[in-house]
Design an enzyme around this catalytic site. Structure first.
Site, PDB file in Angstrom:
ATOM      1  N   TYR A 168       0.827  -1.600   0.118  1.00  0.00           N
ATOM      2  CA  TYR A 168      -0.115   0.177  -0.332  1.00  0.00           C
ATOM      3  C   TYR A 168       0.638   1.532   0.031  1.00  0.00           C
ATOM      4  CZ  TYR A 168      -3.637  -2.721   0.665  1.00  0.00           C
ATOM      5  OH  TYR A 168      -4.930  -3.701   1.355  1.00  0.00           O
ATOM      6  N   GLY A 182     -19.177  -1.429  -2.024  1.00  0.00           N
ATOM      7  CA  GLY A 182     -19.502  -1.502  -3.399  1.00  0.00           C
ATOM      8  C   GLY A 182     -20.339  -1.555  -3.645  1.00  0.00           C
TER       9      GLY A 182
END
Length: 309
Positions: A53, A213
């Site tokens: 990340y 989502g």
């Protein structure tokens, strides 16, 4: 905050996905640290990170160092905070979509040792295989996790982006030291429904990544993203209840299984405070019926679009 079981630990029912604090569009350091501190203030005790990340081609391990800095600078008790990190992916550069996979046992062991140093701990609380490498036998990658457990460099092991067969194979190698599965799962994406069910059967924590989502970000995130029509029920019901669609979505996810622990990402303190409040949002049977029907319609439409012409 309500808690759930992860291995032999109890952690907050809602975690923090720290990825947005280090990749493209990331906030400045002060806001990033404030976001982690806001999560801790809200009772979050599960922080999800990974060595990959970071910006493409730059600062490997940026997110792990950020999480470690945030914990070190927090004024309160952090002894119950579980930091979950992952190894087996990389971002060498060449574009935002340039994510590599490396499940070689030697790489995983080296990566875990580097994560140990960045996090500044004697043993990583939860270490997860970020993604199976098709070029490496799966059992060899899982074997690296077993060796790291045996050496005391990690306390617990998990998998990410895996299917039911791989979960079973990993469980055969790791036994009760396999404690979690982290797959993509949300109202809009239900491909991991079989993995969620298997995790529940085996008592494994299921950590949905990208849990929002299909639900538009609220004004908390300053986004104009629109939800799919089928999932508009989340917004309608959110208005009725006086909460954000995101909080409602996370509360719905918690009803999917007692082993589900969503890890929503956040880049602002107010965003994670709103997400954390989902742990205390109780949904009525009528609300669940409406939301489940909305999700069923969404996924039915997806299946129809995926059918060959």
């Amino acid at each position: 905050m309500r808690q759930r079981t992860l291995g032999d630990l109890r952690v907050s029912a809602i975690g923090l996905g720290a990825m947005p604090l280090s990749i493209e569009g990331r906030p400045d350091r002060a806001r990033a640290l404030a976001t982690v501190h806001a999560a801790l203030d809200a009772g979050v005790t599960l922080l999800d990170t990974a060595d990959s990340y970071h910006l493409p081609g730059a600062e490997p391990g940026h997110n792990e160092r950020l999480v470690a800095r945030a914990l070190a600078g927090y004024g309160g008790d952090t002894s119950r905070v579980l930091v979950a990190t992952k190894g087996g992916r990389g971002r060498p550069g060449g574009g935002a979509a340039d994510w590599t996979v490396n499940g070689d046992p030697r790489h995983l062991k080296t990566a875990a040792e580097a994560s140990l140093r960045r996090l500044g701990v004697e043993a990583i609380g939860l270490y997860q295989l970020h993604k199976p490498d098709p070029a490496i036998p799966f059992e060899e990658s899982v074997g690296a996790l077993r060796d790291l457990l045996d050496e005391g460099k990690i306390r617990l092991a998990g998998l990410s982006n895996t299917d039911t067969d791989q979960i079973r194979r990993a469980h055969a190698i790791l036994g009760d030291r396999l404690v979690s599965v982290q797959n993509r799962y949300s109202p809009a994406v239900g491909d991991s429904e079989p993995e969620l069910r298997l995790a529940a059967e085996r008592g494994l924590a299921f950590l949905p990544w990208s849990p929002l989502g299909g639900i538009s970000r609220s004004s908390l995130d300053g986004s104009a993203e629109r939800p799919s029509d089928a999932l508009g029920t989340f917004h309608e019901l959110a208005v009725e209840l006086g909460v954000s669609p995101q909080r409602l979505c996370l509360a719905w996810l918690l009803t999917r299984s007692p082993t589900v622990i969503p890890i929503p990402g956040a880049s602002r303190p107010r965003s994670i405070r709103d997400s954390a409040a989902a742990a205390d949002l109780t949904l009525t049977e009528d609300a669940l019926t409406r939301l489940n029907e909305s999700v069923r319609r969404q996924r039915q439409r997806q299946r129809q679009r995926q059918r060959p012409a």
